[in-house]
Motif scaffolding. Structure first.
Motif, PDB file in Angstrom:
ATOM      1  N   VAL A  44       2.504  12.336  -3.544  1.00  8.36           N
ATOM      2  CA  VAL A  44       2.584  11.212  -4.481  1.00  8.36           C
ATOM      3  C   VAL A  44       3.420  10.097  -3.848  1.00  8.36           C
ATOM      4  CG1 VAL A  44       3.295  10.459  -6.788  1.00  8.36           C
ATOM      5  CG2 VAL A  44       2.397  12.772  -6.440  1.00  8.36           C
ATOM      6  N   HIS A  45       2.929   8.867  -3.948  1.00  5.43           N
ATOM      7  CA  HIS A  45       3.627   7.702  -3.409  1.00  5.43           C
ATOM      8  C   HIS A  45       3.872   6.658  -4.492  1.00  5.43           C
ATOM      9  CE1 HIS A  45       1.662   9.142   0.392  1.00  5.43           C
ATOM     10  NE2 HIS A  45       2.813   8.759   0.921  1.00  5.43           N
ATOM     11  N   ILE A  46       4.928   5.880  -4.314  1.00  2.00           N
ATOM     12  CA  ILE A  46       5.166   4.652  -5.074  1.00  2.00           C
ATOM     13  C   ILE A  46       5.210   3.524  -4.044  1.00  2.00           C
ATOM     14  CG2 ILE A  46       6.639   3.420  -6.708  1.00  2.00           C
ATOM     15  CD1 ILE A  46       5.655   6.036  -7.837  1.00  2.00           C
ATOM     16  N   ALA A  47       4.463   2.449  -4.284  1.00  4.83           N
ATOM     17  CA  ALA A  47       4.394   1.371  -3.302  1.00  4.83           C
ATOM     18  C   ALA A  47       4.499   0.010  -3.964  1.00  4.83           C
ATOM     19  CB  ALA A  47       3.090   1.454  -2.512  1.00  4.83           C
ATOM     20  N   LEU A  48       4.994  -0.963  -3.185  1.00  6.73           N
ATOM     21  CA  LEU A  48       5.100  -2.363  -3.589  1.00  6.73           C
ATOM     22  C   LEU A  48       4.175  -3.207  -2.722  1.00  6.73           C
ATOM     23  CD1 LEU A  48       9.010  -2.701  -3.617  1.00  6.73           C
ATOM     24  CD2 LEU A  48       7.536  -1.965  -5.506  1.00  6.73           C
ATOM     25  N   LEU A  49       3.812  -4.373  -3.215  1.00  7.99           N
ATOM     26  CA  LEU A  49       2.981  -5.312  -2.456  1.00  7.99           C
ATOM     27  C   LEU A  49       3.874  -6.363  -1.815  1.00  7.99           C
ATOM     28  CD1 LEU A  49       0.033  -6.164  -1.789  1.00  7.99           C
ATOM     29  CD2 LEU A  49       0.166  -7.686  -3.789  1.00  7.99           C
ATOM     30  N   GLU A  50       3.688  -6.558  -0.522  1.00  6.76           N
ATOM     31  CA  GLU A  50       4.392  -7.623   0.183  1.00  6.76           C
ATOM     32  C   GLU A  50       3.377  -8.353   1.051  1.00  6.76           C
ATOM     33  OE1 GLU A  50       7.461  -7.484   3.694  1.00  6.76           O
ATOM     34  OE2 GLU A  50       8.551  -7.317   1.794  1.00  6.76           O
ATOM     35  N   GLY A  51       3.022  -9.564   0.643  1.00  5.83           N
ATOM     36  CA  GLY A  51       1.981 -10.287   1.349  1.00  5.83           C
ATOM     37  C   GLY A  51       0.649  -9.595   1.190  1.00  5.83           C
ATOM     38  N   THR A  52       0.040  -9.194   2.299  1.00  9.64           N
ATOM     39  CA  THR A  52      -1.217  -8.446   2.252  1.00  9.64           C
ATOM     40  C   THR A  52      -1.015  -6.980   2.636  1.00  9.64           C
ATOM     41  OG1 THR A  52      -1.714  -9.138   4.520  1.00  9.64           O
ATOM     42  CG2 THR A  52      -2.610 -10.494   2.732  1.00  9.64           C
ATOM     43  N   ASP A  53       0.238  -6.546   2.657  1.00 10.02           N
ATOM     44  CA  ASP A  53       0.565  -5.151   2.978  1.00 10.02           C
ATOM     45  C   ASP A  53       1.193  -4.459   1.776  1.00 10.02           C
ATOM     46  OD1 ASP A  53      -0.290  -5.552   5.554  1.00 10.02           O
ATOM     47  OD2 ASP A  53       1.719  -5.865   6.362  1.00 10.02           O
ATOM     48  N   VAL A  54       1.184  -3.136   1.828  1.00  9.19           N
ATOM     49  CA  VAL A  54       1.961  -2.355   0.870  1.00  9.19           C
ATOM     50  C   VAL A  54       3.098  -1.667   1.622  1.00  9.19           C
ATOM     51  CG1 VAL A  54       0.153  -1.964  -0.819  1.00  9.19           C
ATOM     52  CG2 VAL A  54       0.386  -0.387   1.101  1.00  9.19           C
ATOM     53  N   ILE A  55       4.208  -1.519   0.925  1.00 10.06           N
ATOM     54  CA  ILE A  55       5.356  -0.792   1.475  1.00 10.06           C
ATOM     55  C   ILE A  55       5.647   0.374   0.548  1.00 10.06           C
ATOM     56  CG2 ILE A  55       7.796  -0.905   2.079  1.00 10.06           C
ATOM     57  CD1 ILE A  55       7.438  -3.856   2.622  1.00 10.06           C
ATOM     58  N   TYR A  56       5.677   1.580   1.125  1.00  5.92           N
ATOM     59  CA  TYR A  56       5.949   2.766   0.327  1.00  5.92           C
ATOM     60  C   TYR A  56       7.456   2.914   0.136  1.00  5.92           C
ATOM     61  CZ  TYR A  56       1.075   3.889   1.152  1.00  5.92           C
ATOM     62  OH  TYR A  56      -0.292   3.835   1.182  1.00  5.92           O
TER      63      TYR A  56
ATOM     64  N   GLY B 276       8.912   3.821   3.360  1.00  5.58           N
ATOM     65  CA  GLY B 276       9.221   2.739   4.272  1.00  5.58           C
ATOM     66  C   GLY B 276       8.031   2.325   5.120  1.00  5.58           C
ATOM     67  N   ARG B 277       6.985   3.125   5.126  1.00  3.12           N
ATOM     68  CA  ARG B 277       5.798   2.806   5.917  1.00  3.12           C
ATOM     69  C   ARG B 277       5.069   1.601   5.320  1.00  3.12           C
ATOM     70  NH1 ARG B 277       0.530   6.698   7.098  1.00  3.12           N
ATOM     71  NH2 ARG B 277      -0.258   5.553   8.907  1.00  3.12           N
ATOM     72  N   ARG B 278       4.464   0.794   6.175  1.00  2.00           N
ATOM     73  CA  ARG B 278       3.718  -0.387   5.757  1.00  2.00           C
ATOM     74  C   ARG B 278       2.259  -0.225   6.190  1.00  2.00           C
ATOM     75  NH1 ARG B 278       4.942  -6.162   5.239  1.00  2.00           N
ATOM     76  NH2 ARG B 278       7.138  -5.622   5.517  1.00  2.00           N
ATOM     77  N   LEU B 279       1.327  -0.512   5.255  1.00  4.96           N
ATOM     78  CA  LEU B 279      -0.098  -0.429   5.559  1.00  4.96           C
ATOM     79  C   LEU B 279      -0.819  -1.639   4.967  1.00  4.96           C
ATOM     80  CD1 LEU B 279      -0.958   3.325   4.789  1.00  4.96           C
ATOM     81  CD2 LEU B 279      -0.705   2.263   7.046  1.00  4.96           C
ATOM     82  N   PRO B 280      -1.978  -2.000   5.528  1.00  2.31           N
ATOM     83  CA  PRO B 280      -2.777  -3.080   4.927  1.00  2.31           C
ATOM     84  C   PRO B 280      -3.180  -2.706   3.504  1.00  2.31           C
ATOM     85  CG  PRO B 280      -3.546  -2.570   7.150  1.00  2.31           C
ATOM     86  CD  PRO B 280      -2.587  -1.481   6.769  1.00  2.31           C
ATOM     87  N   ALA B 281      -2.936  -3.601   2.564  1.00  2.00           N
ATOM     88  CA  ALA B 281      -3.180  -3.288   1.155  1.00  2.00           C
ATOM     89  C   ALA B 281      -4.635  -2.945   0.871  1.00  2.00           C
ATOM     90  CB  ALA B 281      -2.730  -4.458   0.289  1.00  2.00           C
TER      91      ALA B 281
END
Length: 257
Positions: free
Chosen positions: A102-114, A131-136
């Motif tokens: 299970v993850h909780i993530a935020l949107l930053e620009g066009t990426d998500v940060i867990y 802390g990982r960042r992926l393309p949203a």
């Protein structure tokens, strides 16, 4: 725990009545709903008004609403909330129920940060980290968050003539296709991503709202393809919604957006 003080309990019962309806009540309303003596209600309400926890409604004589002191307490509580810490607690509860990551993530620009993560209890599981960042656009949490943006903000981040990077052969690379998917996500209230960020994993996500009803994060459940099916997807979508609603409640959100 020590003995509960009846007068304090009654005062809090009165304050909690204002969480429902239109937020205004009269003394007779309070008397009827709590079954308290009229004189007790009068004394308690007078005290709460004097301490600014309740206030008179100017345009409605005899009716009361929450006062500025109640707002100040709520604001201080909200300031102390830590999305990552609360998210970690809720993610743990969801993971214990379903056994998946299970993850909780935020949107930053066009990426998500867990910002929070709890691992699956299975031997075969998704490998990731807070802390990982992926393309949203390649993730369920990201699609959920993009779908929650106003149209103008979405168009600015994902322009129609732009390019979308692929993480796997299943990733969406067409802005037009992505916008079509986001419209469906808005209607359904959940986002599903199948093998778009990891060829061996699929995810389902639901929105997390703050006290103003704004979508501020998303909660997802990630499942290896060996345990994925339409039935499992539907089951996990319900768990993701429930977990996201619980986290929203902890952030102060009440009711429908």
């Amino acid at each position: 725990m020590g003995r509960l003080v009846p007068a304090v309990t009654r005062a809090l019962d009165i304050l909690e009545l204002f969480l429902d309806g239109d937020g205004t009540l009269s003394a007779p309303d309070i008397t009827r709903r709590l079954g308290l003596p009229r004189t007790s209600v009068h004394e308690l309400v007078s005290t709460l008004v004097a301490r600014n926890y309740l206030a008179h409604v100017p345009e409605q004589p005899g009716r009361f609403r929450l006062g500025v002191r109640a707002y100040q307490l709520g604001s201080r509580y909200a300031e102390q909330l830590d999305l990552a810490a609360e998210g970690q607690r809720v993610a743990r509860e969801v993971a214990e129920t379903c056994g998946e990551t299970v993850h909780i993530a935020l949107l930053e620009g066009t990426d998500v940060i867990y910002v929070a993560k709890v691992d699956s209890t299975h031997a075969v599981r998704m490998v990731s980290a807070a802390g990982r960042r992926l393309p949203a656009h390649c993730t369920a949490v990201g699609k959920m968050l993009l779908a929650s943006l106003p149209e103008a903000a979405l168009a600015e981040r994902i322009p129609a003539d732009g390019e979308l990077t692929a993480m796997t052969e299943h990733s969406v690379t067409s802005p037009a296709e992505l916008h079509t998917q986001l419209a469906l996500i808005r209607d359904r209230g959940v986002a599903v991503e199948q093998r778009e960020s990891n060829p061996d994993v699929s995810c389902v996500a639901a929105p997390v709202r703050d006290r103003a009803g704004r979508v501020v994060a998303a909660l997802s459940v990630s499942v290896p393809m060996i345990r994925w099916s339409e039935e499992r997807c539907a089951e996990l979508a319900g768990l993701a919604r429930k977990g996201a609603d619980e986290l929203s409640a902890r952030l102060g959100h009440r009711g429908q957006p």
